[in-house]
Design an enzyme around this catalytic site. Sequence first.
Site, mmCIF file in Angstrom:
data_model
loop_
_atom_site.group_PDB
_atom_site.id
_atom_site.type_symbol
_atom_site.label_atom_id
_atom_site.label_comp_id
_atom_site.label_asym_id
_atom_site.label_seq_id
_atom_site.Cartn_x
_atom_site.Cartn_y
_atom_site.Cartn_z
ATOM 1 N N GLU A 64 -36.313 21.334 -18.775
ATOM 2 C CA GLU A 64 -35.018 20.657 -18.685
ATOM 3 C C GLU A 64 -34.281 21.349 -17.550
ATOM 4 O O GLU A 64 -33.731 22.437 -17.713
ATOM 5 C CB GLU A 64 -34.277 20.772 -20.018
ATOM 6 C CG GLU A 64 -33.163 19.744 -20.174
ATOM 7 C CD GLU A 64 -31.862 20.195 -19.549
ATOM 8 O OE1 GLU A 64 -31.601 19.795 -18.387
ATOM 9 O OE2 GLU A 64 -31.122 20.936 -20.192
ATOM 10 N N LYS A 70 -33.874 24.396 -29.087
ATOM 11 C CA LYS A 70 -35.280 24.763 -28.945
ATOM 12 C C LYS A 70 -35.866 25.257 -30.268
ATOM 13 O O LYS A 70 -37.006 24.941 -30.614
ATOM 14 C CB LYS A 70 -35.436 25.816 -27.851
ATOM 15 C CG LYS A 70 -35.059 25.306 -26.464
ATOM 16 C CD LYS A 70 -35.355 26.311 -25.379
ATOM 17 C CE LYS A 70 -34.786 25.858 -24.029
ATOM 18 N NZ LYS A 70 -35.244 24.538 -23.584
ATOM 19 N N CYS A 121 -25.818 20.597 -16.556
ATOM 20 C CA CYS A 121 -26.919 20.104 -15.720
ATOM 21 C C CYS A 121 -26.882 18.595 -15.527
ATOM 22 O O CYS A 121 -27.307 18.084 -14.491
ATOM 23 C CB CYS A 121 -28.257 20.517 -16.330
ATOM 24 S SG CYS A 121 -28.446 20.012 -18.057
ATOM 25 N N GLU A 167 -35.819 16.976 -25.173
ATOM 26 C CA GLU A 167 -35.150 17.729 -26.221
ATOM 27 C C GLU A 167 -34.562 16.718 -27.205
ATOM 28 O O GLU A 167 -34.240 15.591 -26.847
ATOM 29 C CB GLU A 167 -34.005 18.573 -25.635
ATOM 30 C CG GLU A 167 -34.393 19.451 -24.456
ATOM 31 C CD GLU A 167 -34.716 20.876 -24.847
ATOM 32 O OE1 GLU A 167 -35.179 21.082 -25.980
ATOM 33 O OE2 GLU A 167 -34.505 21.757 -24.009
#
EC number: 1.2.1.8
Length: 487
Positions: free
Chosen positions: A250, A162, A284, A461
């Site tokens: 996300e 990030k 994830c 991302e």
Amino acid sequence: MKAQPKASHFIDGEYVEDTDGTVIESLYPATGEVIARLHAATPAIVEKAIAAARRAQPEWAAMSPMARGRILKRAADIMRERNRALSELETLDTGKPIQETIVADPTSGADAFEFFGGVAPAGLNGSHIPLGQDFAYTKRVPLGVCVGIGAWNYPQQIACWKAAPALISGNAMVFKPSENTPLGALKIAEILHEAGLPKGLFNVIQGDRDTGPLLVNHPDVAKVSLTGSVPTGRRVAAAAAGNLKHVTMELGGKSPLIVFDDADLDSAVGGAMLGNFYSTGQVCSNGTRVFVQKGIKTEFLKRLKARTEAMLIGDPLDEATQIGPMVSWAQREKVVAYIEKGKAEGATLVAGGGIPNNVSGEGYYIQPTVFADVTDDMTIAREEIFGPVMSVLDFDDEDEVIARANASEFGLSGGVFTADLSRAHRVVDRLEAGTLWINAYNLAPVEIPFGGSKQSGFGRENSLAALEHYSELKTVYVGMGPVQAPY
């Protein structure tokens, strides 16, 4: 305490403490030992961090992308020099085995700083549009103050994923790590400051579910980037929409991994294990619905069972350990409940399913678990478990498996194992997911975009695509002649 930081927060280039905040205890998941004690950000700390970011951002934005990039690349070099120490901290923070963190956590964060530090001058280019004697041009401009909210499975990586595109685009960031893993992001802030990042541009504050709304609803915040669960994403997106903030989400997934009968079976088994057991299943993008064509189901399960039961569970700081504990007691109990639900609903337990007896009873351990004969309507096939639990489902043909794979509210990832590359490309074109693999799984180098669709989020991302989500286009029309007005 073995991992106590200098203070709870890093704001405006220095460590800051405010003991009025709620106490956050950082626990080593392998033993339950308290390794650090921090405090959640009070409203005053939140204001201090956002004010520092707002004050520092304009001067940073005025620097050239090349100058900004040099600082990020220095940060990447420092991270690589300290990879061992950062990896050990990540293991203490998360419980993930050191054999994973030393190759996958700080290293991928360093890759992000190096990548964005090197490609931004090209990635932030605008365009020239000829309009006869007149012309127009576009330029990418920063958004301002960005908020990053991290998850607990890859705390250092997420902080860097990030921070890197946000900073290179000319923004400032306030980052809140998960309260379960508060330590790694502080080290990232320290390293960025050491690399020459001006004060106030990357601030880290601790917090819990009460802290997030203070950040998301703040009028000086232009963008929010969240890595987290779908329910959290819905709340954050709804709050951000109230002030029309930019958002990247996300979120979670229940991704399909499809194995056709012509696949290299050992590679497919390995891919399924990587897609379910890496980081103790707390990823994830995991391919937790493993669809296996019926003709190879028996042999697939035989090889899978043998390899799963051979995995070494133990102390995460032992380099031989392949499976560590869950991040928290609460997460382990959640996963145990899903395993019991799988048994109760009629799935066949192939491997695991219990608590290992060769590790500390105070740790948050669970055996890597495989269920077979799973049907689409079972709870373990529909809901994100976020633990080392694999569901194996069988199928007959291509059209059937695509329809079943897409019958989910999630759309983060998916994978296909087959020797027929025409079929592989045909199938991934029809799968409803943002990130897909062919004859591989869960590889996410910083050079490629990563993100999902449907309820798994939006925005991307990594790669040059991430810059589009941390900047906006400004269009300039240039008149080269006298203005023709009808009045």
